[in-house]
Design a protein around this motif. Sequence first.
Motif, mmCIF file in Angstrom:
data_model
loop_
_atom_site.group_PDB
_atom_site.id
_atom_site.type_symbol
_atom_site.label_atom_id
_atom_site.label_comp_id
_atom_site.label_asym_id
_atom_site.label_seq_id
_atom_site.Cartn_x
_atom_site.Cartn_y
_atom_site.Cartn_z
ATOM 1 N N THR A 115 -21.681 -23.437 68.477
ATOM 2 C CA THR A 115 -22.452 -22.733 67.456
ATOM 3 C C THR A 115 -22.552 -21.261 67.841
ATOM 4 O O THR A 115 -22.424 -20.903 69.021
ATOM 5 N N ALA A 116 -22.783 -20.413 66.838
ATOM 6 C CA ALA A 116 -22.930 -18.977 67.096
ATOM 7 C C ALA A 116 -23.706 -18.346 65.958
ATOM 8 O O ALA A 116 -23.802 -18.899 64.855
ATOM 9 N N THR A 117 -24.235 -17.163 66.234
ATOM 10 C CA THR A 117 -24.949 -16.370 65.235
ATOM 11 C C THR A 117 -24.197 -15.063 65.018
ATOM 12 O O THR A 117 -23.802 -14.402 65.988
ATOM 13 N N SER A 118 -24.000 -14.701 63.765
ATOM 14 C CA SER A 118 -23.258 -13.477 63.448
ATOM 15 C C SER A 118 -24.199 -12.336 63.107
ATOM 16 O O SER A 118 -25.230 -12.519 62.461
ATOM 17 N N THR A 119 -23.825 -11.147 63.576
ATOM 18 C CA THR A 119 -24.461 -9.892 63.182
ATOM 19 C C THR A 119 -23.338 -8.898 62.912
ATOM 20 O O THR A 119 -22.189 -9.115 63.330
ATOM 21 N N THR A 132 -26.056 -18.330 61.074
ATOM 22 C CA THR A 132 -25.949 -19.166 62.266
ATOM 23 C C THR A 132 -25.346 -20.501 61.861
ATOM 24 O O THR A 132 -25.776 -21.104 60.870
ATOM 25 N N GLY A 133 -24.336 -20.943 62.591
ATOM 26 C CA GLY A 133 -23.704 -22.207 62.229
ATOM 27 C C GLY A 133 -22.684 -22.645 63.244
ATOM 28 O O GLY A 133 -22.469 -22.012 64.280
ATOM 29 N N GLU A 134 -22.029 -23.755 62.927
ATOM 30 C CA GLU A 134 -21.010 -24.315 63.806
ATOM 31 C C GLU A 134 -19.738 -23.481 63.754
ATOM 32 O O GLU A 134 -19.367 -22.946 62.703
ATOM 33 N N LEU A 181 -20.024 -12.410 66.953
ATOM 34 C CA LEU A 181 -20.500 -13.787 67.027
ATOM 35 C C LEU A 181 -21.103 -13.984 68.410
ATOM 36 O O LEU A 181 -20.407 -13.831 69.418
ATOM 37 N N THR A 182 -22.381 -14.318 68.471
ATOM 38 C CA THR A 182 -23.068 -14.507 69.739
ATOM 39 C C THR A 182 -23.338 -15.996 69.943
ATOM 40 O O THR A 182 -23.954 -16.652 69.086
ATOM 41 N N PRO A 242 -24.760 -19.434 72.227
ATOM 42 C CA PRO A 242 -26.005 -19.738 72.939
ATOM 43 C C PRO A 242 -25.980 -19.404 74.425
ATOM 44 O O PRO A 242 -27.034 -19.130 75.011
ATOM 45 N N SER A 289 -20.253 -13.218 73.746
ATOM 46 C CA SER A 289 -20.063 -12.683 72.401
ATOM 47 C C SER A 289 -18.589 -12.503 72.090
ATOM 48 O O SER A 289 -17.777 -12.207 72.977
#
Length: 287
Positions: free
Chosen positions: A3-7, A50-52, A86-87, A89, A93
């Motif tokens: 999983t990751a979170t994008s900014t 945020t997603g897979e 993409l960061t 957990p 990055s």
Amino acid sequence: MHTATSTAHWQDFVMLPPAPNAGGLGTGQLTWGLPPEGGALNSFTFQGATGEIPTDGTEFVVGTLTHANRPTGAGAGFIARLAITLTFPDGRSLHNAYAIRHQETPDLGGPVDDVVDFLGGWGDGIDLDGTTYVAHVTRFAPPGGETAPSPLVNPSFASPENTDTTVSVIAVMVRTDAPGLRITTVRQGNVARTQSDEYVEILNSSVYHVNLNGWTVDAGDDGQNLALPSAILWPGRRIRIHTNEIHPEWGGFSFHSKRAIWNDKGDTATLRTPAGTVASEYRYGKA
């Protein structure tokens, strides 16, 4: 599954002159334009998610891009670079920079849609389960259109005048080690007797453009093989080879067979390189 979170932030302008009266570089919202008195600026706004992050060739949503299209008194368009991170957990990055082109279409006796398209871009690689991947944008999808075909040309979308248009930014993780095509699925058809609508799907899972010329796909029996013609499959893109139908949105490939190719009870699809080496096999059912 990862999983990751994008900014994201708008990094700079490239190639063409910058947008007139531009603002917002270094942020997630780029603004520009010379509006009439009392009018609003145009803008591009990226919203992260945020997603897979699958590594099996499945597409995922990086975030959304909204174009606020407003009347402007100058400019024919521009290219701006959107830097997406993409960061994960564990703190690692993946940094990517993508060139987004905005075409400011002149009105012709009335409003004409602007066009926004993706010109490409790469970034750092990241090791996931022992393999290095980068994220490649495959298309822009309207809300609810995440399952639409991946285009074989530059991803793009139309943006009507005086409208806010929001699209999902769709990407796929592709390998950096070597050119690679692989079979992702075989789907049985619904057309009675002939199953003309069944298909096998092939993905370019690498960062390299691959010429399909000489690659072959087969189901093992005589008359169930197809030599692919010369066509360039871009990174992260996929084609579908139908049994006896033509679907341009999936590349337009067909076995042109009047009988079913794939056994409903089980079968094996095999993809071979031009040299005859097995590149990928896909088994299902009682194969």
